[in-house]
Write a protein that holds these residues in place. Sequence first.
Motif, PDB file in Angstrom:
ATOM      1  N   HIS A   1      -0.242  -1.252 -13.281  1.00 12.19           N
ATOM      2  CA  HIS A   1      -0.558  -2.634 -12.936  1.00 12.19           C
ATOM      3  C   HIS A   1      -0.092  -3.537 -14.057  1.00 12.19           C
ATOM      4  CE1 HIS A   1      -3.639   0.022 -11.188  1.00 12.19           C
ATOM      5  NE2 HIS A   1      -3.797  -0.864 -10.221  1.00 12.19           N
TER       6      HIS A   1
ATOM      7  N   ILE B   1       0.803  -1.217   0.000  1.00  9.64           N
ATOM      8  CA  ILE B   1       0.000   0.000   0.000  1.00  9.64           C
ATOM      9  C   ILE B   1       0.839   1.273   0.000  1.00  9.64           C
ATOM     10  CG2 ILE B   1      -0.170   0.130   2.522  1.00  9.64           C
ATOM     11  CD1 ILE B   1      -3.085   0.998   2.166  1.00  9.64           C
TER      12      ILE B   1
ATOM     13  N   ILE C   1       2.877  -4.143  -9.276  1.00 14.69           N
ATOM     14  CA  ILE C   1       2.440  -2.745  -9.190  1.00 14.69           C
ATOM     15  C   ILE C   1       3.688  -1.874  -9.155  1.00 14.69           C
ATOM     16  CG2 ILE C   1       1.255  -1.001  -7.808  1.00 14.69           C
ATOM     17  CD1 ILE C   1      -0.769  -2.888  -8.743  1.00 14.69           C
TER      18      ILE C   1
ATOM     19  N   ILE D   1      -9.746  -5.861 -11.071  1.00 12.72           N
ATOM     20  CA  ILE D   1      -8.707  -5.171 -10.300  1.00 12.72           C
ATOM     21  C   ILE D   1      -9.113  -3.707 -10.164  1.00 12.72           C
ATOM     22  CG2 ILE D   1      -7.271  -4.592 -12.320  1.00 12.72           C
ATOM     23  CD1 ILE D   1      -4.808  -5.249 -10.520  1.00 12.72           C
TER      24      ILE D   1
ATOM     25  N   LEU E   1      -8.335   0.228  -7.662  1.00 11.70           N
ATOM     26  CA  LEU E   1      -7.656   0.993  -6.622  1.00 11.70           C
ATOM     27  C   LEU E   1      -8.710   1.685  -5.762  1.00 11.70           C
ATOM     28  CD1 LEU E   1      -4.776   2.600  -8.720  1.00 11.70           C
ATOM     29  CD2 LEU E   1      -4.558   0.741  -7.061  1.00 11.70           C
TER      30      LEU E   1
ATOM     31  N   ARG F   1      -4.713  -6.628  -0.885  1.00  7.01           N
ATOM     32  CA  ARG F   1      -4.487  -5.529   0.060  1.00  7.01           C
ATOM     33  C   ARG F   1      -4.058  -6.013   1.440  1.00  7.01           C
ATOM     34  NH1 ARG F   1     -10.275  -3.366   2.243  1.00  7.01           N
ATOM     35  NH2 ARG F   1     -11.325  -5.371   2.479  1.00  7.01           N
TER      36      ARG F   1
ATOM     37  N   TYR G   1       4.931   2.104  -8.736  1.00  5.69           N
ATOM     38  CA  TYR G   1       4.567   3.465  -8.326  1.00  5.69           C
ATOM     39  C   TYR G   1       5.669   4.409  -8.799  1.00  5.69           C
ATOM     40  CZ  TYR G   1       1.526   1.005  -4.971  1.00  5.69           C
ATOM     41  OH  TYR G   1       0.610   0.174  -4.368  1.00  5.69           O
TER      42      TYR G   1
ATOM     43  N   CYS H   1     -13.271  -6.598  -7.018  1.00  2.00           N
ATOM     44  CA  CYS H   1     -13.568  -5.275  -6.484  1.00  2.00           C
ATOM     45  C   CYS H   1     -14.946  -5.348  -5.831  1.00  2.00           C
ATOM     46  CB  CYS H   1     -13.576  -4.224  -7.584  1.00  2.00           C
ATOM     47  SG  CYS H   1     -12.040  -4.126  -8.528  1.00  2.00           S
TER      48      CYS H   1
ATOM     49  N   ILE I   1       0.547   4.875 -11.312  1.00  2.00           N
ATOM     50  CA  ILE I   1       0.425   3.526 -10.770  1.00  2.00           C
ATOM     51  C   ILE I   1       0.190   2.589 -11.944  1.00  2.00           C
ATOM     52  CG2 ILE I   1      -0.823   2.014  -9.182  1.00  2.00           C
ATOM     53  CD1 ILE I   1      -1.680   4.532  -7.644  1.00  2.00           C
TER      54      ILE I   1
ATOM     55  N   ILE J   1      -4.999  -1.842  -2.811  1.00  4.04           N
ATOM     56  CA  ILE J   1      -5.066  -2.525  -4.108  1.00  4.04           C
ATOM     57  C   ILE J   1      -6.168  -3.587  -4.031  1.00  4.04           C
ATOM     58  CG2 ILE J   1      -3.801  -3.961  -5.751  1.00  4.04           C
ATOM     59  CD1 ILE J   1      -1.215  -2.717  -4.384  1.00  4.04           C
TER      60      ILE J   1
END
Length: 296
Positions: free
Chosen positions: A154, A41, A141, A168, A170, A102, A143, A78, A152, A73
Amino acid sequence: MRKWEGNVFAIAVEQQQYKTYILSDQLAQARLTVVPERGGIVTGWQLRGQEMLYLDRDRFANPELSIRGGVPILFPICGNLPDNRYSYSGQTYMLKQHGFARDLPWQVIDRITHDRVGITLALESNAQTRSVYPFDFELQISYFLQGNALEIHHSIANRSLEPMPFSIGLHPYFLVHNKSSLQFDIPASQYQNQIEQTIHDFSGQFDFEQDEIDVAFRSLSRFDASATDLDRRLRLKVEFDPAFSTLVFWTVKGKDYYCLEPWTAPRNSLNTGDRLLWLDPGASLELPVRVIATFL
């Protein structure tokens, strides 16, 4: 403390409750804090001394609780499933809300301090993930700090011998002290209330007197959305790949955050198939998201 450093860009590592990676861009006066072992995270993003993200530090410190704050994440689903269950190939599996990415520890596999500053994390399937999601995968991932933007990226790879279904997303928690000062530009005319499962026209504003707002925009005319905080003179714009077909807005009364969440599929897609993504064996998919801050 360990440190990787260029002329302008640096990555420092501090052992706090968790090993914490701190990325900095001196020219942009930008700083990003990432905790790989707590779900990969992002816990903080500062620009010019101002924090962009909310973080409930008490929940973050308790590994038994899901994190409220930063940028969790969401993978391989989701949202939630009815009774946390889904069926695949004649079997029923249990998968809790927003999946497991996550909650699990991620590995740092790359660091960048030339041209820009960035870090790449990886999560691979294991016995724990296969017990609730019977596929082999690698999820990466990355960043990056790029001026006033947080990028970001993926990367999802299917290591299974059969097609792999997934979604997927965020779940960024943006910091706000006065929600009545927010103005929104969301490219949709309707939303679904995810609590009541009803459809409503969208006027461009939300009623923040409600205890909770949880809505999903599914018919997007563009792949970006923004919120302008007039009190902070700050606009945050989220740009996302067209594969992110659903945009969720969520907040709770009395809490200093709002969430603008790009999802590739709505709730329960693992059961319904609605907008569910599938990867062929050996295939991979790249999905970028960019958050841009503008000081007004």
